[in-house]
Design a protein around this motif. Sequence first.
Motif, PDB file in Angstrom:
ATOM      1  N   MET A 121      47.634  11.612  21.234  1.00 46.61           N
ATOM      2  CA  MET A 121      46.844  11.511  22.450  1.00 46.61           C
ATOM      3  C   MET A 121      45.459  12.089  22.193  1.00 46.61           C
ATOM      4  O   MET A 121      45.315  13.193  21.702  1.00 46.61           O
ATOM      5  N   ALA A 122      44.406  11.332  22.488  1.00 44.64           N
ATOM      6  CA  ALA A 122      43.054  11.777  22.194  1.00 44.64           C
ATOM      7  C   ALA A 122      42.394  12.341  23.430  1.00 44.64           C
ATOM      8  O   ALA A 122      42.787  12.080  24.558  1.00 44.64           O
ATOM      9  N   LEU A 123      41.341  13.122  23.207  1.00 44.26           N
ATOM     10  CA  LEU A 123      40.611  13.694  24.309  1.00 44.26           C
ATOM     11  C   LEU A 123      39.128  13.539  24.068  1.00 44.26           C
ATOM     12  O   LEU A 123      38.684  13.259  22.976  1.00 44.26           O
ATOM     13  N   VAL A 124      38.332  13.665  25.117  1.00 40.52           N
ATOM     14  CA  VAL A 124      36.893  13.535  24.976  1.00 40.52           C
ATOM     15  C   VAL A 124      36.264  14.903  24.963  1.00 40.52           C
ATOM     16  O   VAL A 124      36.742  15.823  25.613  1.00 40.52           O
TER      17      VAL A 124
ATOM     18  N   GLN B 227      50.700  23.091  33.721  1.00 41.37           N
ATOM     19  CA  GLN B 227      52.101  22.792  33.420  1.00 41.37           C
ATOM     20  C   GLN B 227      52.463  23.065  31.961  1.00 41.37           C
ATOM     21  O   GLN B 227      53.632  23.296  31.636  1.00 41.37           O
ATOM     22  N   SER B 228      51.456  23.052  31.046  1.00 41.40           N
ATOM     23  CA  SER B 228      51.750  23.299  29.630  1.00 41.40           C
ATOM     24  C   SER B 228      50.452  23.544  28.880  1.00 41.40           C
ATOM     25  O   SER B 228      49.350  23.295  29.396  1.00 41.40           O
ATOM     26  N   VAL B 229      50.579  24.049  27.658  1.00 37.92           N
ATOM     27  CA  VAL B 229      49.450  24.124  26.735  1.00 37.92           C
ATOM     28  C   VAL B 229      49.782  23.256  25.529  1.00 37.92           C
ATOM     29  O   VAL B 229      50.951  23.034  25.215  1.00 37.92           O
ATOM     30  N   ASP B 230      48.747  22.768  24.857  1.00 35.83           N
ATOM     31  CA  ASP B 230      49.002  21.786  23.811  1.00 35.83           C
ATOM     32  C   ASP B 230      47.802  21.722  22.882  1.00 35.83           C
ATOM     33  O   ASP B 230      46.725  22.257  23.170  1.00 35.83           O
ATOM     34  N   TRP B 231      47.973  21.048  21.742  1.00 35.09           N
ATOM     35  CA  TRP B 231      46.888  20.719  20.831  1.00 35.09           C
ATOM     36  C   TRP B 231      46.715  19.210  20.833  1.00 35.09           C
ATOM     37  O   TRP B 231      47.675  18.467  20.657  1.00 35.09           O
ATOM     38  N   VAL B 232      45.488  18.731  21.038  1.00 37.12           N
ATOM     39  CA  VAL B 232      45.199  17.302  20.999  1.00 37.12           C
ATOM     40  C   VAL B 232      43.917  17.085  20.195  1.00 37.12           C
ATOM     41  O   VAL B 232      43.068  17.975  20.110  1.00 37.12           O
TER      42      VAL B 232
ATOM     43  N   ASP C 261      49.885  13.440  32.772  1.00 34.42           N
ATOM     44  CA  ASP C 261      50.144  14.107  31.497  1.00 34.42           C
ATOM     45  C   ASP C 261      48.917  14.136  30.584  1.00 34.42           C
ATOM     46  O   ASP C 261      48.916  14.845  29.575  1.00 34.42           O
ATOM     47  N   TYR C 262      47.889  13.379  30.923  1.00 33.65           N
ATOM     48  CA  TYR C 262      46.687  13.320  30.095  1.00 33.65           C
ATOM     49  C   TYR C 262      45.611  14.314  30.538  1.00 33.65           C
ATOM     50  O   TYR C 262      44.736  14.665  29.738  1.00 33.65           O
ATOM     51  N   PHE C 263      45.627  14.726  31.792  1.00 30.58           N
ATOM     52  CA  PHE C 263      44.556  15.577  32.316  1.00 30.58           C
ATOM     53  C   PHE C 263      44.661  16.985  31.738  1.00 30.58           C
ATOM     54  O   PHE C 263      45.730  17.594  31.753  1.00 30.58           O
ATOM     55  N   HIS C 264      43.537  17.516  31.268  1.00 30.29           N
ATOM     56  CA  HIS C 264      43.580  18.806  30.596  1.00 30.29           C
ATOM     57  C   HIS C 264      42.212  19.484  30.626  1.00 30.29           C
ATOM     58  O   HIS C 264      41.185  18.842  30.857  1.00 30.29           O
TER      59      HIS C 264
ATOM     60  N   ASN D 291      40.371  14.709  19.155  1.00 26.05           N
ATOM     61  CA  ASN D 291      39.420  13.790  19.762  1.00 26.05           C
ATOM     62  C   ASN D 291      39.631  12.389  19.199  1.00 26.05           C
ATOM     63  O   ASN D 291      40.472  12.171  18.319  1.00 26.05           O
ATOM     64  N   THR D 292      38.876  11.425  19.711  1.00 31.02           N
ATOM     65  CA  THR D 292      39.080  10.030  19.334  1.00 31.02           C
ATOM     66  C   THR D 292      38.895   9.800  17.843  1.00 31.02           C
ATOM     67  O   THR D 292      39.634   9.038  17.209  1.00 31.02           O
ATOM     68  N   GLU D 293      37.910  10.504  17.261  1.00 33.18           N
ATOM     69  CA  GLU D 293      37.615  10.321  15.841  1.00 33.18           C
ATOM     70  C   GLU D 293      38.512  11.167  14.937  1.00 33.18           C
ATOM     71  O   GLU D 293      38.397  11.097  13.705  1.00 33.18           O
ATOM     72  N   LYS D 294      39.359  12.002  15.497  1.00 36.83           N
ATOM     73  CA  LYS D 294      40.251  12.905  14.763  1.00 36.83           C
ATOM     74  C   LYS D 294      39.468  13.840  13.834  1.00 36.83           C
ATOM     75  O   LYS D 294      39.901  14.161  12.729  1.00 36.83           O
ATOM     76  N   THR D 295      38.291  14.268  14.333  1.00 32.32           N
ATOM     77  CA  THR D 295      37.476  15.226  13.581  1.00 32.32           C
ATOM     78  C   THR D 295      37.639  16.644  14.107  1.00 32.32           C
ATOM     79  O   THR D 295      37.213  17.594  13.447  1.00 32.32           O
ATOM     80  N   ARG D 296      38.226  16.801  15.301  1.00 34.08           N
ATOM     81  CA  ARG D 296      38.473  18.130  15.855  1.00 34.08           C
ATOM     82  C   ARG D 296      39.764  18.116  16.664  1.00 34.08           C
ATOM     83  O   ARG D 296      40.140  17.088  17.234  1.00 34.08           O
ATOM     84  N   TRP D 297      40.418  19.277  16.701  1.00 40.68           N
ATOM     85  CA  TRP D 297      41.618  19.459  17.521  1.00 40.68           C
ATOM     86  C   TRP D 297      41.310  20.534  18.554  1.00 40.68           C
ATOM     87  O   TRP D 297      40.654  21.542  18.263  1.00 40.68           O
ATOM     88  N   PHE D 298      41.816  20.320  19.779  1.00 38.27           N
ATOM     89  CA  PHE D 298      41.488  21.194  20.897  1.00 38.27           C
ATOM     90  C   PHE D 298      42.745  21.826  21.482  1.00 38.27           C
ATOM     91  O   PHE D 298      43.779  21.158  21.640  1.00 38.27           O
ATOM     92  N   TYR D 299      42.621  23.104  21.785  1.00 42.96           N
ATOM     93  CA  TYR D 299      43.689  23.843  22.469  1.00 42.96           C
ATOM     94  C   TYR D 299      43.442  23.658  23.955  1.00 42.96           C
ATOM     95  O   TYR D 299      42.401  24.055  24.474  1.00 42.96           O
TER      96      TYR D 299
END
Length: 300
Positions: free
Chosen positions: A1-4, A167-172, A242-245, A174-182
Motif C-alpha cells: 500500500m503506497a502513500l503520498v 486503530q493501528s500503526v504501520d509502515w508503508v 484502511d488507507y487513511f493515515h 511511497n509510490t516510488e518505493k524510495t521512502r517508508w513511513f511510520y
Amino acid sequence: MALVQYSDSESEAEQEAPPRKINKLDQDISRRTAPSTLPPLPAAFHDLYASSIRVSVRDDPSLHGGRKRVIPHIEGNWPTHIYLEWYPSKDELEILREIIVEAENTSHTEESKIHSLLHSDLGAQLPLHLSLSRPVVLQTEQRKPFLDMFRETLQTSDISPFEIQIQSVDWVCNTEKTRWFYVLRAKRPKHDYLNRLLRISNRSLALFGQPLLYEPTLDASEQNGAQRHTHSGPETAKDYTDYFHVSVAWTLEEPSARDRDRMEHGGLQRLNDLTINFDSLKAKIGNHVSSIPLARPSLH
C-alpha cells in the motif's frame, strides 16, 4: 500500500544579527510591559509559512536527507495537495515522540535510520497531515477555477467538524518505493466523513484531469459522470478507511518484517486514548495554502 508525501528542501539557517546592547532602563521597561504569557498563534499563521525557502533549482537529495522530489519543477506547473492538518498538543507530541524513539530502538540496521516528522531541523514544530489527494499538478490557468469549485463543493456539503481515533500503526512506502513511513492509521469516523471528503477531492481533481488517490484514474466518460455528481449528497462507494493515515516518521530503507511487527505492536499501546480533531480542510497550490472551514451543524 503506497502513500503520498510532500516534503520539500529544507530552509537555510538565517544569519543572526549582532546582539544589541541592553541597558538597565530597557530591562525595566521590558519587565513592566511584557505579558505573563503569550497568546496562541491564530490557525491561519501556520498557512503563511507552509513552504520552506528553496535552496536549489535542481533536485538535490543531499539538501534534504536523501529524499528525491516527486514532482519536478516546471514553469507554469503548480504542485497541489489536498489534506487535513493536525498540530499535536504538547502531551500528544510526547506520546508520538515516545513511539518514534521506540521504533528507533527496535531498528537493527544503521541504514534504516528513522527521521521524525514532528519537528524541523531547527526545532520548530511541524504540522502532520492526513492526505486526501495524490501529489498532483495544476496549470496556472486552472488554479483559481479549481479552488473556487472545490471550495463551493466542500462548503455546500453537510460535512461538519469531526474527530478520528487511531486503530493501528504501520509502515508503508511511497509510490516510488524510495521512502517508508511510520504512520498512524485512522478509525472510520462518525458519518464516514473521511471517505466522503476523499470522494469530493477525487471528483474535483478528476474534472481537471488529475489522478485520483486510492482509486483508478477516471476515463473521459467517468469524468463527465463525476462532474454531474460533484455536488450530490452521500452515496454508496468503496470504503477506504484502511488507507487513511498520518505519517509521523520516515526512513530510506524498508524495515524488516521482524522490526515492523515489533514497532506496530509497541506503538499502538500508547495511542488508545489519542483523539484528533479536524475543523477545516487545506488546499495547497504552489506555496499558497487555503484553509476551507468545514460547515458547522445547523441549529434548526
